[in-house]
Scaffold this motif. Structure first.
Motif, mmCIF file in Angstrom:
data_model
loop_
_atom_site.group_PDB
_atom_site.id
_atom_site.type_symbol
_atom_site.label_atom_id
_atom_site.label_comp_id
_atom_site.label_asym_id
_atom_site.label_seq_id
_atom_site.Cartn_x
_atom_site.Cartn_y
_atom_site.Cartn_z
ATOM 1 N N GLY A 168 0.733 -1.294 -0.395
ATOM 2 C CA GLY A 168 -0.339 -0.277 0.052
ATOM 3 C C GLY A 168 1.133 0.958 0.361
ATOM 4 O O GLY A 168 0.941 1.862 0.817
ATOM 5 N N SER A 169 1.421 1.412 -1.061
ATOM 6 C CA SER A 169 2.016 2.999 -1.929
ATOM 7 C C SER A 169 2.094 3.056 -3.244
ATOM 8 O O SER A 169 2.135 2.192 -3.479
ATOM 9 C CB SER A 169 2.906 2.697 -0.421
ATOM 10 N N HIS A 170 3.297 4.212 -3.155
ATOM 11 C CA HIS A 170 3.545 4.974 -4.315
ATOM 12 C C HIS A 170 2.259 4.779 -6.003
ATOM 13 O O HIS A 170 1.620 5.250 -6.313
ATOM 14 C CB HIS A 170 4.281 3.242 -5.461
ATOM 15 N N SER A 171 1.873 2.857 -6.439
ATOM 16 C CA SER A 171 1.324 3.042 -7.683
ATOM 17 C C SER A 171 -0.427 1.923 -7.255
ATOM 18 O O SER A 171 -0.421 1.811 -7.692
ATOM 19 C CB SER A 171 1.559 3.090 -9.049
ATOM 20 N N GLY B 192 7.616 1.133 -6.636
ATOM 21 C CA GLY B 192 8.688 1.290 -6.527
ATOM 22 C C GLY B 192 9.106 1.622 -5.177
ATOM 23 O O GLY B 192 10.038 1.433 -4.099
ATOM 24 N N SER B 193 7.885 0.821 -4.331
ATOM 25 C CA SER B 193 7.923 0.723 -3.098
ATOM 26 C C SER B 193 8.689 0.017 -2.751
ATOM 27 O O SER B 193 9.918 -0.483 -1.581
ATOM 28 C CB SER B 193 6.687 1.097 -2.534
ATOM 29 N N LEU B 194 8.361 -1.288 -3.648
ATOM 30 C CA LEU B 194 8.516 -2.178 -3.041
ATOM 31 C C LEU B 194 9.896 -3.025 -3.213
ATOM 32 O O LEU B 194 10.787 -3.556 -2.136
ATOM 33 C CB LEU B 194 8.054 -3.698 -3.976
ATOM 34 N N ALA C 23 12.391 -0.207 -3.411
ATOM 35 C CA ALA C 23 12.751 0.631 -1.879
ATOM 36 C C ALA C 23 12.760 0.323 -1.222
ATOM 37 O O ALA C 23 13.503 0.445 -0.060
ATOM 38 C CB ALA C 23 11.786 1.896 -2.254
ATOM 39 N N TYR C 24 12.212 -0.534 -0.276
ATOM 40 C CA TYR C 24 11.719 -1.150 1.230
ATOM 41 C C TYR C 24 12.373 -2.575 1.399
ATOM 42 O O TYR C 24 12.711 -3.060 2.301
ATOM 43 C CB TYR C 24 10.256 -1.182 1.773
ATOM 44 N N LEU C 25 12.525 -3.796 -0.311
ATOM 45 C CA LEU C 25 12.826 -4.580 0.222
ATOM 46 C C LEU C 25 14.146 -4.972 -0.279
ATOM 47 O O LEU C 25 15.554 -5.695 -0.225
ATOM 48 C CB LEU C 25 11.877 -5.524 -0.681
ATOM 49 N N LYS D 62 5.563 13.985 -16.617
ATOM 50 C CA LYS D 62 6.764 14.454 -15.360
ATOM 51 C C LYS D 62 6.787 14.719 -14.325
ATOM 52 O O LYS D 62 5.667 15.160 -13.636
ATOM 53 C CB LYS D 62 7.053 16.036 -16.638
ATOM 54 N N ARG D 63 8.000 14.621 -13.790
ATOM 55 C CA ARG D 63 7.862 14.670 -11.910
ATOM 56 C C ARG D 63 7.718 16.145 -11.737
ATOM 57 O O ARG D 63 8.580 17.178 -12.383
ATOM 58 C CB ARG D 63 9.565 14.107 -11.570
ATOM 59 N N TYR D 64 6.870 16.228 -10.787
ATOM 60 C CA TYR D 64 6.836 17.594 -9.918
ATOM 61 C C TYR D 64 7.968 18.155 -8.869
ATOM 62 O O TYR D 64 7.238 17.394 -7.353
ATOM 63 C CB TYR D 64 5.251 17.689 -9.527
ATOM 64 N N THR E 137 13.210 16.432 -4.931
ATOM 65 C CA THR E 137 12.224 15.276 -3.709
ATOM 66 C C THR E 137 11.127 14.963 -4.890
ATOM 67 O O THR E 137 10.553 16.752 -5.231
ATOM 68 C CB THR E 137 12.093 16.015 -2.719
ATOM 69 N N VAL E 138 10.607 14.087 -5.315
ATOM 70 C CA VAL E 138 9.364 14.247 -6.115
ATOM 71 C C VAL E 138 8.206 14.545 -5.533
ATOM 72 O O VAL E 138 7.707 13.920 -4.459
ATOM 73 C CB VAL E 138 9.013 12.765 -6.465
ATOM 74 N N VAL E 139 7.434 15.419 -5.341
ATOM 75 C CA VAL E 139 6.663 16.251 -4.556
ATOM 76 C C VAL E 139 4.560 15.091 -5.541
ATOM 77 O O VAL E 139 3.671 14.571 -5.032
ATOM 78 C CB VAL E 139 5.586 17.320 -4.066
ATOM 79 N N GLY E 140 4.909 14.942 -6.793
ATOM 80 C CA GLY E 140 3.770 13.997 -7.361
ATOM 81 C C GLY E 140 3.996 14.422 -8.893
ATOM 82 O O GLY E 140 5.173 14.943 -9.423
ATOM 83 N N ASN E 141 2.820 14.196 -9.611
ATOM 84 C CA ASN E 141 3.741 13.919 -10.590
ATOM 85 C C ASN E 141 2.550 14.282 -12.070
ATOM 86 O O ASN E 141 1.258 14.598 -11.566
ATOM 87 C CB ASN E 141 3.456 12.649 -11.098
ATOM 88 N N VAL E 142 2.819 14.915 -13.138
ATOM 89 C CA VAL E 142 2.092 16.176 -14.014
ATOM 90 C C VAL E 142 1.992 14.974 -15.195
ATOM 91 O O VAL E 142 3.412 14.449 -16.190
ATOM 92 C CB VAL E 142 2.747 17.283 -14.255
ATOM 93 N N VAL F 149 6.038 2.844 -12.800
ATOM 94 C CA VAL F 149 6.366 4.032 -11.859
ATOM 95 C C VAL F 149 5.297 4.723 -11.860
ATOM 96 O O VAL F 149 4.225 4.881 -12.198
ATOM 97 C CB VAL F 149 6.778 5.112 -13.496
ATOM 98 N N ALA F 150 5.310 5.400 -10.465
ATOM 99 C CA ALA F 150 3.876 6.520 -10.268
ATOM 100 C C ALA F 150 3.237 7.737 -11.027
ATOM 101 O O ALA F 150 2.809 7.575 -11.041
ATOM 102 C CB ALA F 150 4.472 6.972 -8.602
ATOM 103 N N GLY F 151 4.287 7.889 -11.838
ATOM 104 C CA GLY F 151 3.731 8.716 -12.857
ATOM 105 C C GLY F 151 2.784 7.990 -13.581
ATOM 106 O O GLY F 151 2.821 9.003 -14.395
#
Ligand code: AMP
Ligand code: AMP
Length: 337
Positions: free
Chosen positions: A12-15, A78-80, A82-84, A203-205, A230-235, A292-294
């Motif tokens: 439960g995170s990322h996408s 991405g979180s899998l 990043a965390y694992l 593109k990243r915000y 630092t990614v805050v969101g996506n456009v 990707v979260a984009g």
């Protein structure tokens, strides 16, 4: 049909919202594995049939057998990663969508470069020796979260001066700074249809890279701003149509090369991240070998998936559809690794 219904599970995170919603749209029951503090969106948006709570994603191993018992298919994001981390992912026993080995290539900047280079992509030049700096470069510290401390330089002298001011003791890479606009290209490769699809672009915000231009150059100097990413969101973006043939070609070469370096190769969602210059050349500085979260702005499909599909097709839903097709044609072994 399998004797017990398959379920779609993800962290439960990322996408995850998009992945779980897409899975439900394709008729799957869904499981969100959440950290205790972060269950609310998955409850509120109603995308999870079941929520498994963990104190930390680091405790994932504790619930792996539960997932296997529930006949779950785990979708990486991405979180899998990043965390694992790629080596723990490599050891997973729960069925995993896509080729685990390819995530090792994604996690290592040198391996990424080797892969993208062999695929024939244009990459920003790397400077092994600071004395050779003859153009604008971006200096990236290893493990720098959100690009904190990255700096730009134009000459070997400027590089040395700035390095002394920034030195964190960590390793770094000196990369050509490509002047252009950021473009992140989202793809899906179907191993069942052997076809590559363009799912969208974003593109990243980024903070504060996307706000520095809001103050005058003189003020930037006065307040001594340095850039962070630092990614805050996506456009969402739609690219010039004449760039599409190139985008299809490079996506396809990346897939073909992946089949050589890490059989059976990259499959499902992936993303090429780079900069398009005023000569309309696409310089790729990174690949993500999973969703990707984009793609999150496109829960209801993108302008590109609207062209190809009659129903709203997010990347998350496209993953679930590939799984559904594999179940229907008895080909799960082609997509789960
Ligand atoms: P989080 O769960 O938000 O801490 O994100 C986990 C990982 O995914 C981190 O490595 C983030 O940098 C990455 N990530 C999360 N959201 C995004 C996004 N919108 N764009 C790019 N990367 C992201
Ligand atoms: P990274 O940590 O490699 O994801 O880079 C962070 C941000 O820096 C990216 O989102 C880009 O906006 C920018 N960037 C990275 N590498 C380059 C490059 N070679 N040329 C221009 N911009 C770059």
């Amino acid at each position: 049909m399998a004797s017990m219904k398959h379920r779609v599970a993800t962290l439960g995170s990322h996408s995850a919202l998009q992945i779980l919603k897409g899975a439900k749209d394709e008729g799957f029951e869904t499981i969100a594995i959440c950290e205790k503090k972060a269950t609310r969106p998955y409850k509120s948006f109603g995308v999870a049939d079941e929520i498994i709570e963990l104190d930390s994603f680091k405790d994932f191993a504790m619930i792996e057998q539960t997932l296997i018992d529930k006949n779950a298919i785990l979708i990486p994001h991405g979180s899998l990663v990043a965390y694992l981390g790629p080596s723990k992912i490599g050891e997973l026993k729960v069925p995993h969508f896509g080729t685990k080995g390819i995530l090792k290539w994604e996690a290592d900047r040198n391996k990424q470069r080797e892969w993208l280079h062999s695929a024939g992509l244009k990459l920003p030049r790397l400077f092994a020796n600071a004395e050779d700096i003859d153009r604008p470069v971006i200096v990236k510290f290893h493990g720098a979260r959100g690009g904190r401390g990255y700096f730009l330089a134009r000459t070997p002298e400027e590089f040395k001066k700035k390095l002394a001011a920034h030195d964190t003791g960590e390793g770094y890479a000196i990369q050509e700074y490509v002047v252009g606009v950021p473009v992140y290209a989202h793809y899906f490769y179907s191993p069942l249809a052997e076809e590559i699809e363009i799912m969208g672009f974003d593109k990243r915000y980024e903070s504060n890279a996307d706000s520095i231009g809001r103050v005058a150059a003189a003020d930037q100097i006065t307040v001594d701003l340095s850039t962070s990413y630092t990614v805050v969101g996506n456009v969402p973006i739609v690219i010039r149509e004449s760039l599409l043939p190139m985008m299809f070609d490079i996506g396809e070469s990346v897939i073909k090369e992946s089949q050589k370096i890490e059989p059976p190769g990259l499959m499902g969602a992936f993303c090429l991240e780079g900069v398009v210059t005023s000569e309309l050349e696409f310089y790729v500085f990174e690949i993500s070998a999973r969703i990707v979260a984009g793609t999150n702005p496109y829960v209801d499909g993108s302008p590109y998936t609207a062209l190809k599909y009659k129903e709203p097709m997010s990347t998350g839903r496209r993953i679930a559809r590939e799984i559904k097709r594999a179940i229907e044609t008895n080909a799960l072994d082609k997509i789960l690794h």
